[in-house]
Design a protein around this motif. Structure first.
Motif, mmCIF file in Angstrom:
data_model
loop_
_atom_site.group_PDB
_atom_site.id
_atom_site.type_symbol
_atom_site.label_atom_id
_atom_site.label_comp_id
_atom_site.label_asym_id
_atom_site.label_seq_id
_atom_site.Cartn_x
_atom_site.Cartn_y
_atom_site.Cartn_z
ATOM 1 N N HIS A 84 101.535 90.113 99.689
ATOM 2 C CA HIS A 84 101.713 89.607 101.055
ATOM 3 C C HIS A 84 102.026 88.103 101.060
ATOM 4 C CE1 HIS A 84 99.813 93.074 103.628
ATOM 5 N NE2 HIS A 84 100.890 93.433 102.968
ATOM 6 N N ALA A 89 107.875 85.666 105.433
ATOM 7 C CA ALA A 89 107.171 84.932 106.485
ATOM 8 C C ALA A 89 106.033 84.079 105.929
ATOM 9 C CB ALA A 89 106.613 85.908 107.530
ATOM 10 N N MET A 90 105.668 84.327 104.677
ATOM 11 C CA MET A 90 104.595 83.541 104.049
ATOM 12 C C MET A 90 105.254 82.533 103.085
ATOM 13 S SD MET A 90 101.682 85.110 105.292
ATOM 14 C CE MET A 90 100.336 85.176 104.110
ATOM 15 N N VAL A 157 87.993 87.573 106.104
ATOM 16 C CA VAL A 157 88.223 86.341 106.869
ATOM 17 C C VAL A 157 87.161 85.282 106.598
ATOM 18 C CG1 VAL A 157 89.623 87.329 108.694
ATOM 19 C CG2 VAL A 157 87.119 87.435 108.887
ATOM 20 N N ILE A 161 90.949 85.755 102.837
ATOM 21 C CA ILE A 161 91.899 85.697 103.959
ATOM 22 C C ILE A 161 91.657 84.440 104.796
ATOM 23 C CG2 ILE A 161 92.695 86.847 106.062
ATOM 24 C CD1 ILE A 161 92.013 89.537 104.731
ATOM 25 N N THR A 165 94.504 81.545 105.520
ATOM 26 C CA THR A 165 94.799 81.049 106.864
ATOM 27 C C THR A 165 94.719 79.527 106.904
ATOM 28 O OG1 THR A 165 93.800 83.047 107.778
ATOM 29 C CG2 THR A 165 94.132 81.211 109.291
ATOM 30 N N ILE A 168 97.703 77.886 105.111
ATOM 31 C CA ILE A 168 98.936 77.890 105.896
ATOM 32 C C ILE A 168 98.900 76.804 106.963
ATOM 33 C CG2 ILE A 168 100.154 79.215 107.673
ATOM 34 C CD1 ILE A 168 99.721 81.690 105.949
ATOM 35 N N VAL B 33 93.341 82.896 112.646
ATOM 36 C CA VAL B 33 93.444 84.322 112.302
ATOM 37 C C VAL B 33 92.390 85.119 113.057
ATOM 38 C CG1 VAL B 33 91.918 84.475 110.253
ATOM 39 C CG2 VAL B 33 93.974 85.887 110.383
ATOM 40 N N GLU B 108 104.710 85.044 112.664
ATOM 41 C CA GLU B 108 104.777 86.189 111.763
ATOM 42 C C GLU B 108 103.720 86.124 110.658
ATOM 43 O OE1 GLU B 108 108.890 86.843 110.742
ATOM 44 O OE2 GLU B 108 108.309 88.427 109.324
ATOM 45 N N ALA B 109 103.505 84.926 110.086
ATOM 46 C CA ALA B 109 102.514 84.800 109.013
ATOM 47 C C ALA B 109 101.129 85.208 109.530
ATOM 48 C CB ALA B 109 102.486 83.373 108.473
ATOM 49 N N MET B 110 100.769 84.748 110.718
ATOM 50 C CA MET B 110 99.464 85.106 111.276
ATOM 51 C C MET B 110 99.413 86.592 111.650
ATOM 52 S SD MET B 110 97.181 82.840 111.087
ATOM 53 C CE MET B 110 97.563 81.419 110.071
ATOM 54 N N ILE B 112 100.799 88.988 109.917
ATOM 55 C CA ILE B 112 100.481 89.658 108.644
ATOM 56 C C ILE B 112 99.000 89.463 108.308
ATOM 57 C CG2 ILE B 112 100.931 89.659 106.151
ATOM 58 C CD1 ILE B 112 103.842 88.729 106.882
ATOM 59 N N LEU B 113 98.531 88.209 108.387
ATOM 60 C CA LEU B 113 97.136 87.916 108.026
ATOM 61 C C LEU B 113 96.137 88.542 108.998
ATOM 62 C CD1 LEU B 113 97.378 84.186 106.847
ATOM 63 C CD2 LEU B 113 96.811 86.182 105.438
#
Lengths: 302, 302
Positions: A84, A89-90, A157, A161, A165, A168, B33, B108-110, B112-113
């Protein structure tokens, strides 16, 4: 150094077999996603997380095979996060370890589904650690439930994850604080190492204090590993690094090293590494391999 | 009909509270997220999967609260699948239920996450069903492990994700066979309904035969639900459907109805529905609400 490298390679080969035993056969109408999953996980990683889990399990006296499904599960989690992460998009990476990334080969939709498939398969696999017949005893099942729960939390999270976040968002920010940077490293890098060592300890029946010590030790390993990576970005050779030297600076990426400088960073790696060793020695005399593995991990490619 | 609608709404409101209790607080460096996850799951779904799980649990005599984390978990799984389905590389949907989709709001990245976060949170939440103190007894823990394992399998590549993969590939194919179509419906739609009813039954201590009967019953509900959807695409009104009438035909999408025709399809819905009812009656006299719910689900919006 060569001896430990050989020992690591032997163990990695054994782990490879364990992981393969839990991978799906590539048949059925959903064959493409199964192929993409296997392509991703069989890209030849070093299997460090399952290795740390198994060695911690053994250090605390574990000798069963119940650890194996969890070893496969943590590698599936690590792999899905890379799949991922590489998506357009990442990080939008076309290559990883000299091989085309999953979405580059199978398309973006399959990249998303293969990641989802691996994350879900991790839990299907982890649940296989439970004895499903009559032979289970309560304390044993509670250890398994505890290990799976820790793995789940550190992957989520409040673990990996969460770190992704924050990473990013830091890339979009102008200024990153040391607190934020350590949050990212703790969660994005250290959390799964913590999961590996804590789950191994829990499964083997370690007590609460020992589990906390493994959490601390794995934190040190993860942060030291990451700072060492940042140091190499400045001082290493292209060959050692596998990516262009100074790429962090070129990308205006703030790291521990850009904030504190190389010397202070190297001292911090030493401090974290020494503390990790001390924890291992204090927990168990028979921690020789795990200590060597830790030293190897932190000081790799130097 | 109105009475059952009211009863469903009352239960959905209770389930809403249960789900909220397991959602993350929106704080920390990973706040974005967490916000995206909560935005996705609080978009006002009908909570049918947790409802089917709870009602099946009750039908088999279950009366504890251990079912609640699994109810929250199955809704998180359903939600993550919608978030990832809406992504540009998948269905590329900007709106769902009249509300902007997650990636449209958070990027988009968020997107996916947030999907990854919800899927992982489902397993963190499901693991909370295990009693972690001393009070657990082995048979109880085995029921929980069995329910979580079924949920994991039906959500994965041999369940929902397998169906999504086959669906994407069918869209690219010129011709879709009836076998392939039923594979897609069974996995993409019926699998999570099966997970809901089977997990409820397992948790309540149902025997192997009863669990199989729930699997069959849920299969019928899922397939009938899907065919009914395809019928409405041809015969319904814009208002009933929430999307343009005949959109399947316009998109050259092959469905049960385009292959078999409306009349034969309606007869199949009746047959599947009748069989589901018969299973419920045969399993348990006290299946009144579950039977009404089934009828309501299948014949909704008509």
């Amino acid at each position: 150094m060569e001896q430990i490298q050989e020992a690591i390679q032997r163990r990695a080969a054994d782990i490879e077999e364990i992981i393969r035993a839990y991978l799906p056969a590539e048949t059925g109408y959903q064959r493409t996603v199964l192929e993409a999953m296997n392509y991703s996980i069989l890209a030849g990683g070093k299997r460090l997380r399952p290795m740390l889990m198994q060695e911690t399990y053994k250090m605390f006296g574990g000798s069963g095979r119940e650890v194996e499904p969890l070893m496969a599960a943590i590698e599936m989690i690590h792999t899905y996060s890379l799949v991922h992460d590489d998506l357009p998009a990442m990080d939008n990476d076309e290559y990883r370890r000299g091989r085309k990334t999953t979405h580059t080969v199978y398309g973006e939709a399959m990249g998303i589904l293969a990641g989802d498939g691996l994350l879900n398969l991790a839990w299907e696999t982890a649940m296989q650690a439970f004895p499903m017949g009559e032979q289970g005893e309560t304390a044993h099942m509670q250890r398994i439930a505890g290990a799976v729960a820790v793995l789940a939390r550190k992957a989520g999270v409040y673990g990996m994850i969460g770190g992704q976040t924050a990473d990013i968002q830091a890339e979009e920010a102008e200024q990153v604080s040391m607190e934020q940077l350590l949050f990212i490293h703790e969660h994005k890098t250290a959390a799964l190492i913590q999961a590996a060592m804590m789950a191994g300890a829990i499964l083997a029946g370690a007590n609460e204090q020992q589990i906390r010590q493994m959490e601390r030790c794995a934190y040190n390993i993860g942060i030291a590993f990451q700072i060492q990576d940042d140091i190499l970005d400045v001082t290493g050779t292209m060959e050692e690094l596998g990516k262009p030297i100074g790429s962090d600076e070129k990308n205006h990426k703030q790291t521990y090293v850009t904030i504190r400088g190389v010397e202070a960073s190297a001292r911090e790696v030493e401090r974290l590494s020494r503390e990790a060793m001390e924890i291992l020695s204090s927990v168990e005399e028979d921690s020789g391999f795990l200590r060597e593995l830790t030293a190897f991990l932190i000081h790799r490619r130097k």
